[in-house]
Design a protein around this motif. Structure first.
Motif, PDB file in Angstrom:
ATOM      1  N   THR A  28     -65.140  89.495 -38.448  1.00 60.41           N
ATOM      2  CA  THR A  28     -65.928  88.714 -37.657  1.00 60.41           C
ATOM      3  C   THR A  28     -66.778  89.642 -36.918  1.00 60.41           C
ATOM      4  O   THR A  28     -66.962  91.026 -36.853  1.00 60.41           O
ATOM      5  CB  THR A  28     -65.000  88.334 -36.376  1.00 60.41           C
ATOM      6  N   SER A  30     -68.227  90.291 -34.169  1.00 66.98           N
ATOM      7  CA  SER A  30     -67.794  89.853 -32.775  1.00 66.98           C
ATOM      8  C   SER A  30     -68.982  90.235 -31.962  1.00 66.98           C
ATOM      9  O   SER A  30     -69.165  90.053 -30.821  1.00 66.98           O
ATOM     10  CB  SER A  30     -66.501  90.572 -32.628  1.00 66.98           C
ATOM     11  N   TRP A  53     -73.129  88.190 -26.794  1.00 66.07           N
ATOM     12  CA  TRP A  53     -72.124  89.021 -26.454  1.00 66.07           C
ATOM     13  C   TRP A  53     -72.584  90.166 -25.341  1.00 66.07           C
ATOM     14  O   TRP A  53     -73.601  90.447 -25.273  1.00 66.07           O
ATOM     15  CB  TRP A  53     -71.692  89.971 -27.860  1.00 66.07           C
ATOM     16  N   ASN A  74     -63.729  87.270 -26.221  1.00 65.47           N
ATOM     17  CA  ASN A  74     -63.953  88.254 -27.161  1.00 65.47           C
ATOM     18  C   ASN A  74     -62.630  89.071 -27.636  1.00 65.47           C
ATOM     19  O   ASN A  74     -62.576  89.405 -29.047  1.00 65.47           O
ATOM     20  CB  ASN A  74     -64.814  89.354 -26.610  1.00 65.47           C
ATOM     21  N   ASN A  77     -61.644  86.405 -30.114  1.00 67.18           N
ATOM     22  CA  ASN A  77     -62.442  85.724 -31.266  1.00 67.18           C
ATOM     23  C   ASN A  77     -62.430  84.325 -31.289  1.00 67.18           C
ATOM     24  O   ASN A  77     -62.725  83.701 -32.316  1.00 67.18           O
ATOM     25  CB  ASN A  77     -62.287  86.121 -32.696  1.00 67.18           C
TER      26      ASN A  77
END
Length: 118
Positions: A28, A30, A53, A74, A77
């Motif tokens: 990911t 992320s 993010w 987060n 995910n």
């Protein structure tokens, strides 16, 4: 390889609410933005919402502003799209999207159907 899996679509009446969720697995990315797009029959895929993010900035298409809210978790995910006051014109397949590099959405989920009846 990253995988995105959407859930939460369905058939509702105008004015109702739906909550779409998208879970990322695998590699990911992320720390990049996540987003939602949609594609109605006979139309091009269009941007709906995106969130940076770690989640401090969100932006929306004018057509959904004030009705839809995008959030992300987060740790899990996941990215969620809360859709309120749905309209028949919101009917589409909704896709979750991510970015391998900042600035470009380049990987997608399989989509989930949202149908709003009048």
């Amino acid at each position: 390889q990253v995988e995105l899996v959407e859930s939460g679509g369905g058939l509702v009446q105008a004015g109702a609410s739906l909550r779409l969720s998208c879970a990322a697995s695998g590699r990911t990315y992320s720390r990049n933005a996540l987003g939602w797009f949609r594609q109605a029959p006979g139309k091009d895929r269009e941007f709906v919402a995106a969130i940076s993010w770690p989640g401090s900035n969100a932006r929306y298409a004018d057509s959904v502003k004030g009705r839809f809210t995008i959030t992300r978790d987060n740790e899990k995910n996941t990215v969620t799209l809360q859709m309120n006051s749905l309209k028949p014109e919101d009917t589409a397949v909704y896709y979750c999207a991510g970015q391998t590099i900042p600035g470009r959405f380049d990987y997608w989920g399989q989509g989930t159907q949202v149908t709003v009846s009048s």
